[in-house]
Structures are given as structure tokens and as C-alpha cells.
Design a protein around this motif. Structure first.
Motif, PDB file in Angstrom:
ATOM      1  N   GLY A 225      11.470 -12.487 -47.239  1.00 35.37           N
ATOM      2  CA  GLY A 225      11.238 -12.778 -48.463  1.00 35.37           C
ATOM      3  C   GLY A 225      11.650 -11.833 -49.533  1.00 35.37           C
ATOM      4  O   GLY A 225      11.750 -10.562 -49.478  1.00 35.37           O
ATOM      5  N   PRO A 226      11.845 -12.354 -50.932  1.00 33.18           N
ATOM      6  CA  PRO A 226      12.220 -11.317 -51.954  1.00 33.18           C
ATOM      7  C   PRO A 226      11.092 -10.081 -52.031  1.00 33.18           C
ATOM      8  O   PRO A 226      10.083 -10.340 -52.144  1.00 33.18           O
ATOM      9  CB  PRO A 226      12.485 -12.140 -53.149  1.00 33.18           C
ATOM     10  N   GLU A 227      11.998  -8.956 -52.490  1.00 32.14           N
ATOM     11  CA  GLU A 227      11.221  -7.625 -52.632  1.00 32.14           C
ATOM     12  C   GLU A 227      11.788  -7.233 -53.971  1.00 32.14           C
ATOM     13  O   GLU A 227      12.989  -7.157 -54.162  1.00 32.14           O
ATOM     14  CB  GLU A 227      11.248  -6.766 -51.422  1.00 32.14           C
ATOM     15  N   CYS A 228      10.935  -6.636 -54.788  1.00 31.26           N
ATOM     16  CA  CYS A 228      11.583  -6.092 -56.010  1.00 31.26           C
ATOM     17  C   CYS A 228      12.021  -4.851 -55.772  1.00 31.26           C
ATOM     18  O   CYS A 228      11.610  -3.985 -54.960  1.00 31.26           O
ATOM     19  CB  CYS A 228      10.251  -5.894 -56.958  1.00 31.26           C
ATOM     20  N   PRO A 229      13.505  -4.679 -56.307  1.00 35.89           N
ATOM     21  CA  PRO A 229      14.057  -3.401 -55.889  1.00 35.89           C
ATOM     22  C   PRO A 229      13.523  -2.275 -57.023  1.00 35.89           C
ATOM     23  O   PRO A 229      14.051  -1.311 -56.595  1.00 35.89           O
ATOM     24  CB  PRO A 229      15.747  -3.723 -56.204  1.00 35.89           C
TER      25      PRO A 229
ATOM     26  N   CYS B 241      10.189  -1.809 -57.901  1.00 36.39           N
ATOM     27  CA  CYS B 241       8.982  -1.081 -57.286  1.00 36.39           C
ATOM     28  C   CYS B 241       8.518  -1.599 -55.988  1.00 36.39           C
ATOM     29  O   CYS B 241       7.582  -0.764 -55.501  1.00 36.39           O
ATOM     30  CB  CYS B 241       7.733  -1.667 -58.286  1.00 36.39           C
ATOM     31  N   GLY B 242       9.306  -2.116 -55.262  1.00 38.90           N
ATOM     32  CA  GLY B 242       9.116  -2.519 -53.962  1.00 38.90           C
ATOM     33  C   GLY B 242       8.237  -3.519 -53.537  1.00 38.90           C
ATOM     34  O   GLY B 242       7.964  -3.641 -52.295  1.00 38.90           O
ATOM     35  N   VAL B 243       7.540  -4.273 -54.377  1.00 39.33           N
ATOM     36  CA  VAL B 243       6.472  -5.356 -54.120  1.00 39.33           C
ATOM     37  C   VAL B 243       7.086  -6.524 -53.869  1.00 39.33           C
ATOM     38  O   VAL B 243       8.351  -6.726 -54.050  1.00 39.33           O
ATOM     39  CB  VAL B 243       5.372  -5.554 -55.075  1.00 39.33           C
ATOM     40  N   GLY B 244       6.718  -7.268 -52.791  1.00 39.68           N
ATOM     41  CA  GLY B 244       7.160  -8.379 -52.674  1.00 39.68           C
ATOM     42  C   GLY B 244       6.187  -9.848 -52.822  1.00 39.68           C
ATOM     43  O   GLY B 244       5.432  -9.639 -53.790  1.00 39.68           O
ATOM     44  N   SER B 245       6.391 -10.608 -52.220  1.00 44.62           N
ATOM     45  CA  SER B 245       5.361 -12.157 -52.517  1.00 44.62           C
ATOM     46  C   SER B 245       4.034 -11.669 -52.219  1.00 44.62           C
ATOM     47  O   SER B 245       3.747 -10.905 -51.036  1.00 44.62           O
ATOM     48  CB  SER B 245       5.718 -13.285 -51.607  1.00 44.62           C
ATOM     49  N   PRO B 246       3.014 -12.301 -52.994  1.00 42.17           N
ATOM     50  CA  PRO B 246       3.161 -13.064 -54.070  1.00 42.17           C
ATOM     51  C   PRO B 246       3.406 -12.712 -55.519  1.00 42.17           C
ATOM     52  O   PRO B 246       3.546 -13.653 -56.565  1.00 42.17           O
ATOM     53  CB  PRO B 246       1.821 -13.865 -54.138  1.00 42.17           C
ATOM     54  N   SER B 247       3.797 -11.406 -55.457  1.00 44.26           N
ATOM     55  CA  SER B 247       4.028 -10.730 -57.047  1.00 44.26           C
ATOM     56  C   SER B 247       5.402 -11.133 -57.143  1.00 44.26           C
ATOM     57  O   SER B 247       5.681 -11.250 -58.590  1.00 44.26           O
ATOM     58  CB  SER B 247       4.127  -9.105 -56.611  1.00 44.26           C
ATOM     59  N   VAL B 248       6.031 -11.579 -56.565  1.00 48.04           N
ATOM     60  CA  VAL B 248       7.742 -11.893 -56.693  1.00 48.04           C
ATOM     61  C   VAL B 248       7.864 -13.190 -56.737  1.00 48.04           C
ATOM     62  O   VAL B 248       7.638 -13.985 -55.796  1.00 48.04           O
ATOM     63  CB  VAL B 248       8.537 -11.406 -55.905  1.00 48.04           C
ATOM     64  N   VAL B 249       8.384 -13.935 -57.999  1.00 48.26           N
ATOM     65  CA  VAL B 249       8.605 -15.304 -57.925  1.00 48.26           C
ATOM     66  C   VAL B 249      10.058 -15.716 -58.746  1.00 48.26           C
ATOM     67  O   VAL B 249      10.484 -14.885 -59.192  1.00 48.26           O
ATOM     68  CB  VAL B 249       7.586 -16.173 -59.166  1.00 48.26           C
ATOM     69  N   ALA B 250      10.722 -16.785 -58.305  1.00 47.42           N
ATOM     70  CA  ALA B 250      11.778 -17.237 -58.748  1.00 47.42           C
ATOM     71  C   ALA B 250      11.576 -17.895 -60.077  1.00 47.42           C
ATOM     72  O   ALA B 250      10.912 -18.544 -60.491  1.00 47.42           O
ATOM     73  CB  ALA B 250      12.347 -18.267 -57.870  1.00 47.42           C
ATOM     74  N   ILE B 251      12.628 -17.616 -60.905  1.00 47.74           N
ATOM     75  CA  ILE B 251      12.891 -18.139 -62.242  1.00 47.74           C
ATOM     76  C   ILE B 251      13.703 -19.099 -62.322  1.00 47.74           C
ATOM     77  O   ILE B 251      15.012 -19.054 -62.034  1.00 47.74           O
ATOM     78  CB  ILE B 251      13.276 -16.924 -63.409  1.00 47.74           C
TER      79      ILE B 251
ATOM     80  N   ALA C  53      22.408 -17.027 -50.863  1.00 48.45           N
ATOM     81  CA  ALA C  53      21.467 -17.267 -50.053  1.00 48.45           C
ATOM     82  C   ALA C  53      21.672 -16.490 -48.874  1.00 48.45           C
ATOM     83  O   ALA C  53      20.559 -15.947 -48.158  1.00 48.45           O
ATOM     84  CB  ALA C  53      21.485 -18.909 -49.599  1.00 48.45           C
ATOM     85  N   VAL C  54      22.623 -16.285 -48.336  1.00 50.40           N
ATOM     86  CA  VAL C  54      23.073 -15.204 -47.167  1.00 50.40           C
ATOM     87  C   VAL C  54      22.660 -13.983 -47.645  1.00 50.40           C
ATOM     88  O   VAL C  54      22.080 -13.122 -46.951  1.00 50.40           O
ATOM     89  CB  VAL C  54      24.567 -15.516 -47.030  1.00 50.40           C
ATOM     90  N   LEU C  55      23.238 -13.318 -48.636  1.00 49.42           N
ATOM     91  CA  LEU C  55      22.847 -12.100 -49.289  1.00 49.42           C
ATOM     92  C   LEU C  55      21.352 -11.638 -49.138  1.00 49.42           C
ATOM     93  O   LEU C  55      20.814 -10.879 -48.655  1.00 49.42           O
ATOM     94  CB  LEU C  55      23.325 -11.727 -50.429  1.00 49.42           C
ATOM     95  N   GLU C  56      20.621 -13.052 -49.765  1.00 54.20           N
ATOM     96  CA  GLU C  56      18.980 -12.785 -49.853  1.00 54.20           C
ATOM     97  C   GLU C  56      18.558 -12.724 -48.490  1.00 54.20           C
ATOM     98  O   GLU C  56      17.487 -11.970 -48.095  1.00 54.20           O
ATOM     99  CB  GLU C  56      18.525 -14.058 -50.632  1.00 54.20           C
ATOM    100  N   ARG C  57      18.987 -13.380 -47.423  1.00 50.65           N
ATOM    101  CA  ARG C  57      18.667 -13.293 -46.128  1.00 50.65           C
ATOM    102  C   ARG C  57      18.657 -12.052 -45.461  1.00 50.65           C
ATOM    103  O   ARG C  57      17.873 -11.654 -44.729  1.00 50.65           O
ATOM    104  CB  ARG C  57      18.922 -14.656 -45.254  1.00 50.65           C
ATOM    105  N   ILE C  58      19.834 -11.617 -45.808  1.00 52.92           N
ATOM    106  CA  ILE C  58      20.261 -10.096 -45.108  1.00 52.92           C
ATOM    107  C   ILE C  58      19.511  -9.311 -45.652  1.00 52.92           C
ATOM    108  O   ILE C  58      18.758  -8.372 -44.846  1.00 52.92           O
ATOM    109  CB  ILE C  58      21.627  -9.943 -45.255  1.00 52.92           C
ATOM    110  N   ARG C  59      19.279  -9.176 -46.891  1.00 52.88           N
ATOM    111  CA  ARG C  59      18.448  -7.888 -47.777  1.00 52.88           C
ATOM    112  C   ARG C  59      17.101  -8.136 -47.571  1.00 52.88           C
ATOM    113  O   ARG C  59      16.276  -7.168 -47.556  1.00 52.88           O
ATOM    114  CB  ARG C  59      18.986  -7.988 -49.184  1.00 52.88           C
TER     115      ARG C  59
END
Length: 204
Positions: A18-22, A24-34, A8-14
Motif C-alpha cells: 500500500g502507498p507510503e508517504c516518501p 515521512c514514511g507513514v502508510g495507511s490509514p494516514s495516506v489517502v488517494a485524492i 499502477a505497476v510502479l505503485e505495486r513495485i514501490r
């Protein structure tokens, strides 16, 4: 400090926004947690490029089988006020010398092109962590050109990562706020935030 806490710390720093695809670079809403027991924790799916990823993809931590707690702990120790030896990291983290050495080398490799006030190995604030002899994009002549620019005073260093307060004090109860901020800036650079985006993301 559990693995989920570290992730969670690494995700908040990076990904402060919100999560971004490394890939293609897109973020929400295209990125979802599995979710689900059949998938490893922290796994995301990008609906744009249909690829899966975690927070460590594209960083020196990618593919590691070591706990994230060990990586964060090593980064914290490297940014202490006093110089620290690999043997001390070995004892503090309870790993073998070989493991401690590999972790330190991989972390330092992630900042080999950095020029800024990170206090790795106890470097004083007024001194900068000089870029190590580059292995990827720089040759020896290119490094000499950088040195000449530095001597003339017209070398533009990469922007300094901004600490977002993502590393809570309970991770290291005896650490000062300044130490936590140094550790977070170091992690920013390691996972790729510091190279271009850290200064901007820190303002959000």
C-alpha cells in the motif's frame, strides 16, 4: 498500455503493501488517494505531514513530463539480452535522440551505486554491474577503498531487488519471464526499493 496501467505497476513495485508517504514514511490509514478532475491522477495526501505526493516523488522520474510508458519501455530495452544503443531506443520508443539519451542517462544514474546481477546493456549473469564513479557520497579515495574490498572478497553489496511479478506479460507480449523479472528488478532499484527494502518487501 495506458498511463494508468504504468502508474499502477510502479505503485505495486514501490508499495507492495500500500502507498507510503516518501516524505515521512507513514502508510495507511494516514495516506489517502485524492480524487477529482482538478487533481492529477495518482496523487496522494499524507494526513501525518500534510504533504501530497505521487509514486515518482523521490525517484529519478520525479518531475518528468514524459509518459511513464516511455520510462518503463526504456528500462525494459536496457535489460535485454543483447547490448542496445541509444539510437535503437530512440527508434523503438518513437522519440528524439536527445530524449532517449536523457532517459537512459537518468535511469543509469539511478543505479550508479548498485552492485548486483542486473543485466544492463547485456551484462552476463556471472558479471556484476559495477558501481559507476559515484558523484554523491563517494570520492575517488572512497571508491578505491571499495575496490580494495572487492578484491579481498569482503565487500558487502546492496541486496538484490526481488521481482514481485508486478510487471505483467501483456506490457511486453514478446518478452520472456526472465526479461520481465530483470526489468522489474531494474525498476525496483530506480525508484528506490532496491537500495534497502527490496529483499524484505519481496517476501510479503
Amino acid at each position: 498500455m495506458t498511463e494508468d496501467d504504468c502508474r499502477a505497476v510502479l505503485e505495486r513495485i514501490r508499495w507492495p503493501n500500500g502507498p507510503e508517504c516518501p516524505h515521512c514514511g507513514v502508510g495507511s490509514p494516514s495516506v489517502v488517494a485524492i480524487a477529482g478532475k482538478s487533481h492529477r491522477p495518482g496523487l496522494y495526501l499524507c494526513s501525518a505531514c500534510r504533504r501530497q505526493f505521487t509514486v515518482t516523488v523521490g525517484t529519478p522520474l520525479e518531475g518528468t513530463k514524459l509518459p511513464l510508458k516511455l520510462w518503463i519501455g526504456a528500462a525494459h530495452l536496457l535489460n535485454s539480452h543483447q547490448p542496445i544503443a541509444v539510437r535503437e531506443i530512440e527508434r523503438a520508443l518513437g522519440v528524439t535522440y536527445k530524449t532517449a539519451w536523457k532517459v537512459v542517462q537518468r535511469l543509469l544514474a539511478g543505479v550508479k551505486n548498485y552492485e548486483g546481477p542486473l543485466r544492463v546493456f547485456g551484462e552476463p549473469v556471472r558479471a556484476h554491474l559495477r558501481p559507476l564513479r559515484p558523484d554523491d557520497r563517494n570520492t575517488l579515495p572512497a571508491w578505491r577503498r571499495v575496490q580494495r574490498k572487492m578484491m579481498r572478497g569482503n565487500y558487502r553489496a546492496p541486496r538484490v531487488p526481488t521481482a514481485l511479478g508486478a510487471l505483467p506479460a501483456q506490457f511486453f507480449p514478446l518478452a520472456t519471464r526472465a526479461h520481465l523479472e530483470r526489468t522489474e528488478c531494474f525498476i525496483c532499484w530506480i525508484i528506490g526499493v532496491g537500495k534497502d527494502e527490496a529483499a524484505d518487501s519481496g517476501r510479503h
